[in-house]
Design a protein around this motif. Structure first.
Motif, PDB file in Angstrom:
ATOM      1  N   THR A 217       0.824  -1.208   0.000  1.00 52.79           N
ATOM      2  CA  THR A 217       0.000   0.000   0.000  1.00 52.79           C
ATOM      3  C   THR A 217       0.859   1.259   0.000  1.00 52.79           C
ATOM      4  O   THR A 217       2.047   1.240   0.345  1.00 52.79           O
ATOM      5  CB  THR A 217      -0.936   0.004   1.222  1.00 52.79           C
ATOM      6  N   ASP A 218       0.205   2.383  -0.345  1.00 52.14           N
ATOM      7  CA  ASP A 218       0.939   3.646  -0.490  1.00 52.14           C
ATOM      8  C   ASP A 218       1.449   4.179   0.840  1.00 52.14           C
ATOM      9  O   ASP A 218       2.546   4.742   0.903  1.00 52.14           O
ATOM     10  CB  ASP A 218       0.029   4.695  -1.148  1.00 52.14           C
ATOM     11  N   PHE A 219       0.677   4.005   1.924  1.00 50.12           N
ATOM     12  CA  PHE A 219       1.118   4.621   3.181  1.00 50.12           C
ATOM     13  C   PHE A 219       2.373   3.923   3.717  1.00 50.12           C
ATOM     14  O   PHE A 219       3.184   4.545   4.402  1.00 50.12           O
ATOM     15  CB  PHE A 219      -0.022   4.612   4.211  1.00 50.12           C
ATOM     16  N   ILE A 220       2.560   2.644   3.385  1.00 46.47           N
ATOM     17  CA  ILE A 220       3.798   1.966   3.762  1.00 46.47           C
ATOM     18  C   ILE A 220       4.966   2.503   2.934  1.00 46.47           C
ATOM     19  O   ILE A 220       6.080   2.714   3.449  1.00 46.47           O
ATOM     20  CB  ILE A 220       3.663   0.442   3.581  1.00 46.47           C
ATOM     21  N   LYS A 221       4.721   2.760   1.647  1.00 49.11           N
ATOM     22  CA  LYS A 221       5.770   3.343   0.799  1.00 49.11           C
ATOM     23  C   LYS A 221       6.163   4.727   1.297  1.00 49.11           C
ATOM     24  O   LYS A 221       7.347   5.085   1.321  1.00 49.11           O
ATOM     25  CB  LYS A 221       5.285   3.414  -0.646  1.00 49.11           C
ATOM     26  N   PHE A 222       5.168   5.525   1.712  1.00 49.52           N
ATOM     27  CA  PHE A 222       5.458   6.851   2.253  1.00 49.52           C
ATOM     28  C   PHE A 222       6.245   6.749   3.557  1.00 49.52           C
ATOM     29  O   PHE A 222       7.149   7.549   3.818  1.00 49.52           O
ATOM     30  CB  PHE A 222       4.164   7.629   2.471  1.00 49.52           C
ATOM     31  N   ALA A 223       5.888   5.764   4.389  1.00 55.27           N
ATOM     32  CA  ALA A 223       6.611   5.588   5.651  1.00 55.27           C
ATOM     33  C   ALA A 223       8.074   5.241   5.398  1.00 55.27           C
ATOM     34  O   ALA A 223       8.977   5.747   6.089  1.00 55.27           O
ATOM     35  CB  ALA A 223       5.930   4.495   6.482  1.00 55.27           C
ATOM     36  N   ARG A 224       8.310   4.393   4.421  1.00 57.94           N
ATOM     37  CA  ARG A 224       9.696   4.060   4.084  1.00 57.94           C
ATOM     38  C   ARG A 224      10.431   5.274   3.530  1.00 57.94           C
ATOM     39  O   ARG A 224      11.626   5.478   3.825  1.00 57.94           O
ATOM     40  CB  ARG A 224       9.713   2.917   3.069  1.00 57.94           C
ATOM     41  N   ALA A 225       9.743   6.066   2.717  1.00 55.53           N
ATOM     42  CA  ALA A 225      10.373   7.241   2.139  1.00 55.53           C
ATOM     43  C   ALA A 225      10.737   8.270   3.208  1.00 55.53           C
ATOM     44  O   ALA A 225      11.723   9.016   3.051  1.00 55.53           O
ATOM     45  CB  ALA A 225       9.444   7.872   1.103  1.00 55.53           C
ATOM     46  N   ARG A 226       9.978   8.300   4.299  1.00 56.28           N
ATOM     47  CA  ARG A 226      10.266   9.237   5.390  1.00 56.28           C
ATOM     48  C   ARG A 226      11.404   8.745   6.275  1.00 56.28           C
ATOM     49  O   ARG A 226      11.825   9.440   7.196  1.00 56.28           O
ATOM     50  CB  ARG A 226       9.016   9.435   6.246  1.00 56.28           C
ATOM     51  N   GLY A 227      11.888   7.538   6.040  1.00 55.85           N
ATOM     52  CA  GLY A 227      13.000   7.023   6.817  1.00 55.85           C
ATOM     53  C   GLY A 227      12.616   6.356   8.112  1.00 55.85           C
ATOM     54  O   GLY A 227      13.471   6.174   8.996  1.00 55.85           O
TER      55      GLY A 227
END
Length: 323
Positions: A217-227
């Motif tokens: 899902t997208d929110f997991i991708k965003f969480a990874r992108a935030r470090g």
């Protein structure tokens, strides 16, 4: 919401009537109650009097109506073998079965959820593949084979745990428990492990499937992108979002565990409802067989209804899904 509750209640009533009909058929066609309750020296007059007392001369529909009315009040008659009230006998055995099922459920969650997470986040590793293969074996093995294997290893070879029985129990009012005594806690380990093995595999595979879906899902991708650290993503964000199906499945499986614990209880001579049912089948004790069927069906129906209602309260869209 009212229409939803009425429909679910009607479905539950229909299921219970169907099970009651099956139980009544067992009453009517599995042996003659008069022959089972009286000895061979009984006269024909005594047989006729007992037949009239039991209402066996009434028409079929009258007998079925009487059976449903009595069952709704918890009256399943008297045991042919023990000459005791059936509901009282089942209630006496219920704590043992309930404790076994609850411990097995806790084991399945404590073991199955971490294994599901591991096989999801490390799905290309050899140990994840090994766990997946092992889960297939766990689903395929019959319960009695697992139970006998556990007894052979931990009781016969190693001598660590008791092979049968419930150990010492403590009475808390009408409830008896073995969880408060050392021998009781040791005695429940092997049957709980045997009963939980199939549940562990279900929980593990369900958590793995849900975790893989959430991780895309997208929110997991965003969480990874935030470090955000991987452990936080996996165990705080992803796992929390995939536990709802696990909780639902576990709640619905409790009824199944209660129903199918009879194999485990027979192997380990665990004094629960399942063992009582097996003994009733052996001696053709029809009232206990019918009472067991009705009570287990009631547990199934109640748990399913509670899950449906809980889902409808959480997600109002489900209330109109059946329209």
């Amino acid at each position: 919401m009212l229409a939803f509750l009425i429909k679910r209640t009607a479905n539950a009533i229909f299921v219970m009537l169907s099970v009651s009909f099956i139980a009544f058929i067992i009453f009517r066609f599995v042996g003659d109650p008069v022959e089972l309750m009286l000895n061979e020296q009984a006269t024909q007059a005594q047989r006729d009097a007992l037949r009239a007392k039991l209402g066996l001369d009434d028409p079929f529909i009258v007998q079925f109506t009487t059976f449903v009315k009595n069952a709704a009040q918890g009256d399943f008659g008297i045991s042919f073998r023990n000459q005791q009230d059936v509901l009282a006998m089942i209630a006496e055995r219920f704590p043992a079965t309930f404790e076994l099922v609850i411990v097995a459920t806790l084991i399945s969650l404590v073991v199955g959820i971490p294994l599901g997470v591991i096989t999801a986040i490390h799905r290309q590793r050899w140990y994840a593949e090994t766990l997946q293969f092992t889960s297939i074996i766990g689903i395929s093995l019959p319960s009695f084979v697992v139970g006998i294997g556990l007894i052979l290893i931990f009781s016969v070879w190693l001598g660590w745990l008791p092979a049968f029985g419930r150990g010492e129990t403590v009475d808390l009012g009408w409830w008896s428990t073995g969880l408060l005594t050392p021998s009781g806690r040791l005695s429940i380990i092997l049957p709980a492990l045997s009963l939980s093995l199939f549940q562990i595999t279900l929980v593990m595979r369900l958590v793995r499937a849900e975790m893989l879906e959430v991780l895309r899902t997208d929110f997991i991708k965003f969480a990874r992108a935030r470090g955000i650290p991987a452990r936080t993503i996996h165990f705080r964000h992803a796992l929390r979002n995939c536990l709802m199906p696990v909780v639902t499945m576990t709640a619905m499986q409790i009824g199944g565990l209660i129903a199918f614990a009879l194999v485990t209880e027979t192997v380990f001579q665990w004094p629960g409802m399942g063992l009582l049912f097996i003994q009733a089948v052996t001696f053709v004790d029809v009232p206990i067989m019918a009472g067991y069927l009705c009570i287990v069906a009631l547990i199934f129906v109640t748990l399913n209804a509670l899950v449906d209602i809980t889902y409808a309260v959480i997600d109002p869209r489900l209330r109109g899904a059946d329209k």
